[in-house]
Write an enzyme that holds these catalytic residues in place. Sequence first.
Site, mmCIF file in Angstrom:
data_model
loop_
_atom_site.group_PDB
_atom_site.id
_atom_site.type_symbol
_atom_site.label_atom_id
_atom_site.label_comp_id
_atom_site.label_asym_id
_atom_site.label_seq_id
_atom_site.Cartn_x
_atom_site.Cartn_y
_atom_site.Cartn_z
ATOM 1 N N TYR A 24 1.726 99.136 -39.560
ATOM 2 C CA TYR A 24 1.271 100.114 -38.571
ATOM 3 C C TYR A 24 0.115 99.541 -37.749
ATOM 4 O O TYR A 24 0.128 99.600 -36.517
ATOM 5 C CB TYR A 24 0.851 101.418 -39.268
ATOM 6 C CG TYR A 24 0.260 102.433 -38.320
ATOM 7 C CD1 TYR A 24 1.082 103.148 -37.454
ATOM 8 C CD2 TYR A 24 -1.109 102.662 -38.270
ATOM 9 C CE1 TYR A 24 0.552 104.074 -36.564
ATOM 10 C CE2 TYR A 24 -1.647 103.581 -37.390
ATOM 11 C CZ TYR A 24 -0.812 104.285 -36.537
ATOM 12 O OH TYR A 24 -1.338 105.176 -35.646
ATOM 13 N N GLU A 46 -0.735 113.591 -36.486
ATOM 14 C CA GLU A 46 -2.207 113.633 -36.412
ATOM 15 C C GLU A 46 -2.725 115.007 -36.821
ATOM 16 O O GLU A 46 -3.756 115.116 -37.475
ATOM 17 C CB GLU A 46 -2.716 113.280 -35.014
ATOM 18 C CG GLU A 46 -2.624 111.816 -34.657
ATOM 19 C CD GLU A 46 -3.573 110.901 -35.421
ATOM 20 O OE1 GLU A 46 -4.461 111.382 -36.159
ATOM 21 O OE2 GLU A 46 -3.421 109.680 -35.274
ATOM 22 N N TRP A 54 -5.407 108.961 -42.623
ATOM 23 C CA TRP A 54 -4.192 108.578 -41.924
ATOM 24 C C TRP A 54 -3.248 107.834 -42.866
ATOM 25 O O TRP A 54 -2.033 107.976 -42.792
ATOM 26 C CB TRP A 54 -4.503 107.728 -40.685
ATOM 27 C CG TRP A 54 -3.245 107.307 -40.000
ATOM 28 C CD1 TRP A 54 -2.727 106.050 -39.928
ATOM 29 C CD2 TRP A 54 -2.305 108.151 -39.325
ATOM 30 N NE1 TRP A 54 -1.536 106.062 -39.249
ATOM 31 C CE2 TRP A 54 -1.259 107.345 -38.870
ATOM 32 C CE3 TRP A 54 -2.258 109.512 -39.069
ATOM 33 C CZ2 TRP A 54 -0.156 107.843 -38.168
ATOM 34 C CZ3 TRP A 54 -1.165 110.017 -38.376
ATOM 35 C CH2 TRP A 54 -0.137 109.186 -37.928
#
Length: 187
Positions: A24, A46, A54
């Site tokens: 990522y 989000e 995250w």
Amino acid sequence: MEERQKQVKRCFWANPKNPLYIKYHDEEWGQPVHDDAKLLELLILECFQAGLSWECVLNKREAFREAFDGFDRDTILAYDEKKIDELMSTSGIIRNRAKIKAAISNTSVFKSIQEESGSFDAYLSGLCPKEPIFDHTSTTSTISDALSADLRKRGMKFVGSTTIHAFLQSIGVFNSHAPDCYLYQGK
């Protein structure tokens, strides 16, 4: 290649023991995104991340994609209480009823913005600069403040300035790679 990945310096938050996180960081985070379907997915994720890490959300992204029907906008808009209950019992995702309901209502606002602006990307481009902003220290900005306020005014939930700033970082409005990261491009 694996040896190179170990030697490369990355942002401090990119857990070197998590291949998903490394991928990522290296291939997605901070890259410009203009596709509305991808923007919807990242915005929903989000919002689920609010109050969590995250990495936690990223580790669950595939389960989210499956549970949320590939983040297909029109399918999400048709979700009812039965689907909400199903999502609440789906292992592998964050089972927070308020966030699940927000994902549905936020998708409705997202669609309204698309209809008003032609696309969600066009809406964002009216509020964000064309070139990336290089800033690796901020967690909010005047841009995220304004976008958050507008989205909340339109009825979105879990879109505070910090969440929106993280969203803007993920889609390349902000290039927030740290100075010692191999992807840093700041001045």
